[in-house]
Design a protein around this motif. Structure first.
Motif, PDB file in Angstrom:
ATOM      1  N   GLN A  32      27.473  40.085  39.435  1.00 32.05           N
ATOM      2  CA  GLN A  32      28.561  39.527  40.246  1.00 32.05           C
ATOM      3  C   GLN A  32      29.570  38.811  39.353  1.00 32.05           C
ATOM      4  O   GLN A  32      30.786  38.930  39.538  1.00 32.05           O
ATOM      5  CB  GLN A  32      28.001  38.569  41.292  1.00 32.05           C
ATOM      6  N   ALA A  33      29.069  38.042  38.391  1.00 27.62           N
ATOM      7  CA  ALA A  33      29.959  37.327  37.476  1.00 27.62           C
ATOM      8  C   ALA A  33      30.803  38.298  36.658  1.00 27.62           C
ATOM      9  O   ALA A  33      32.007  38.107  36.466  1.00 27.62           O
ATOM     10  CB  ALA A  33      29.146  36.421  36.549  1.00 27.62           C
ATOM     11  N   ALA A  34      30.152  39.383  36.193  1.00 26.63           N
ATOM     12  CA  ALA A  34      30.897  40.377  35.421  1.00 26.63           C
ATOM     13  C   ALA A  34      31.951  41.059  36.267  1.00 26.63           C
ATOM     14  O   ALA A  34      33.080  41.312  35.821  1.00 26.63           O
ATOM     15  CB  ALA A  34      29.926  41.417  34.847  1.00 26.63           C
ATOM     16  N   SER A  35      31.602  41.355  37.528  1.00 27.30           N
ATOM     17  CA  SER A  35      32.563  41.987  38.438  1.00 27.30           C
ATOM     18  C   SER A  35      33.745  41.067  38.707  1.00 27.30           C
ATOM     19  O   SER A  35      34.897  41.486  38.718  1.00 27.30           O
ATOM     20  CB  SER A  35      31.858  42.350  39.747  1.00 27.30           C
ATOM     21  N   GLN A  36      33.449  39.780  38.925  1.00 20.95           N
ATOM     22  CA  GLN A  36      34.516  38.814  39.166  1.00 20.95           C
ATOM     23  C   GLN A  36      35.404  38.660  37.931  1.00 20.95           C
ATOM     24  O   GLN A  36      36.626  38.504  38.051  1.00 20.95           O
ATOM     25  CB  GLN A  36      33.905  37.466  39.566  1.00 20.95           C
ATOM     26  N   GLN A  37      34.772  38.702  36.751  1.00 26.42           N
ATOM     27  CA  GLN A  37      35.548  38.590  35.516  1.00 26.42           C
ATOM     28  C   GLN A  37      36.497  39.770  35.369  1.00 26.42           C
ATOM     29  O   GLN A  37      37.662  39.612  35.005  1.00 26.42           O
ATOM     30  CB  GLN A  37      34.598  38.511  34.314  1.00 26.42           C
ATOM     31  N   ALA A  72      43.672  41.271  37.770  1.00 29.64           N
ATOM     32  CA  ALA A  72      44.726  40.531  38.484  1.00 29.64           C
ATOM     33  C   ALA A  72      45.695  39.883  37.499  1.00 29.64           C
ATOM     34  O   ALA A  72      46.918  39.886  37.706  1.00 29.64           O
ATOM     35  CB  ALA A  72      44.106  39.473  39.390  1.00 29.64           C
ATOM     36  N   ALA A  73      45.140  39.336  36.413  1.00 27.31           N
ATOM     37  CA  ALA A  73      45.993  38.704  35.404  1.00 27.31           C
ATOM     38  C   ALA A  73      46.897  39.738  34.733  1.00 27.31           C
ATOM     39  O   ALA A  73      48.083  39.489  34.498  1.00 27.31           O
ATOM     40  CB  ALA A  73      45.133  37.999  34.365  1.00 27.31           C
TER      41      ALA A  73
END
Length: 265
Positions: free
Chosen positions: A75-80, A86-87
């Motif tokens: 999940q953390a990797a996906s959010q990253q 987005a950036a």
């Protein structure tokens, strides 16, 4: 406990299947070496009917813990990745806006430069027009000089110059100006007087006919009448005067006046 500790430091572990396999392998190894057996021996001795599920529960807890850790890392990797995407998108949009703003600025600067160039060209054209002077008769020459003496002139001398001209020759305004007199001028016969932008005046006498009227704007070379021999005249010609004022007696050297405005005589 030998199977309860984990290596220090955060790292991305292997897949959950690999972790499960490793967990099972670890438990099996401990059981083989007798570690699990020795640890579980009191429990087996105390209650033989309840000790069969303990190893399975411990193994399940390890697997669930590994699965949870893997899910959190995924999940953390996906959010990253989502945050980085987005950036990157926001940066691309900002770059596009900046390029559009720069293109607009350049277009506006170019349009302004073109307007200013056109305005300068128009001013220069107007300046040239206002300062353009021509001879009052095309292809003619001076037949009587300024200040020539003789009884023909009431002042005792010639107040202008005479241009040789056959009757009916086109007489032109020498420069931009406004007609302040157009009609009979006594000894000058039919005459025209023009006030120019520099405050000087020019007079055209002995005309056979007039082509302009008082108050009319004239341009350099514009026809104002036809040459003749009206008034106090010995024959067809053009009497031309340059003056500092509109009235008789303010005359100046016509040849010097025309030459100072670029006219060759």
């Amino acid at each position: 406990m030998a199977f309860g500790s984990r290596a220090a430091g955060k790292h991305r572990g292997s897949s959950r299947l690999s972790r499960k396999t490793a967990g099972y392998a670890g438990i099996a190894a401990l059981a083989t070496t007798g570690v699990v057996g020795s640890l579980a021996a009191p429990a087996f001795a105390a209650d033989n009917s309840n000790n069969h599920s303990a190893p399975d529960n411990a193994l399940g807890a390890v697997v669930v813990s590994e699965d949870l850790a893997g899910d959190i890392e995924d999940q953390a990797a996906s959010q990253q990745r989502a945050a980085e995407h987005a950036a990157a998108k926001a940066q691309a949009e900002a770059d596009a806006k900046q390029r559009a703003a720069e293109a607009k600025r350049l277009a506006e600067a170019k349009a302004k430069a073109e307007r200013e160039a056109a305005e300068r060209a128009a001013r220069e054209e107007e300046r040239k027009r206002l300062n353009t002077f021509v001879s009052p008769l095309d292809g003619s020459y001076v037949s009587t000089q300024y200040k020539a003496g003789g009884g023909m002139w009431s002042s005792g001398s010639h107040t202008g110059i005479d241009f040789h001209a056959a009757s009916g020759s086109t007489v032109r305004a020498v420069g931009v100006g406004v007609v302040v007199e157009a009609g009979w001028g006594g000894a000058y016969g039919n005459n025209v007087v023009i006030k120019h932008n520099d405050g000087t005046y020019t007079q055209y006498g002995h005309l056979s006919s007039l082509s302009v009227s008082v108050g009319q704007q004239v341009a350099p070379g514009q026809q104002i009448g036809l040459s003749g021999s009206t008034g106090n005249s010995s024959g067809p010609h053009l009497h031309f005067e340059a003056r500092t004022g509109a009235d008789y007696g303010s005359d100046i050297d016509p040849i010097a006046y025309l030459r100072s405005h670029g006219v060759s005589l």
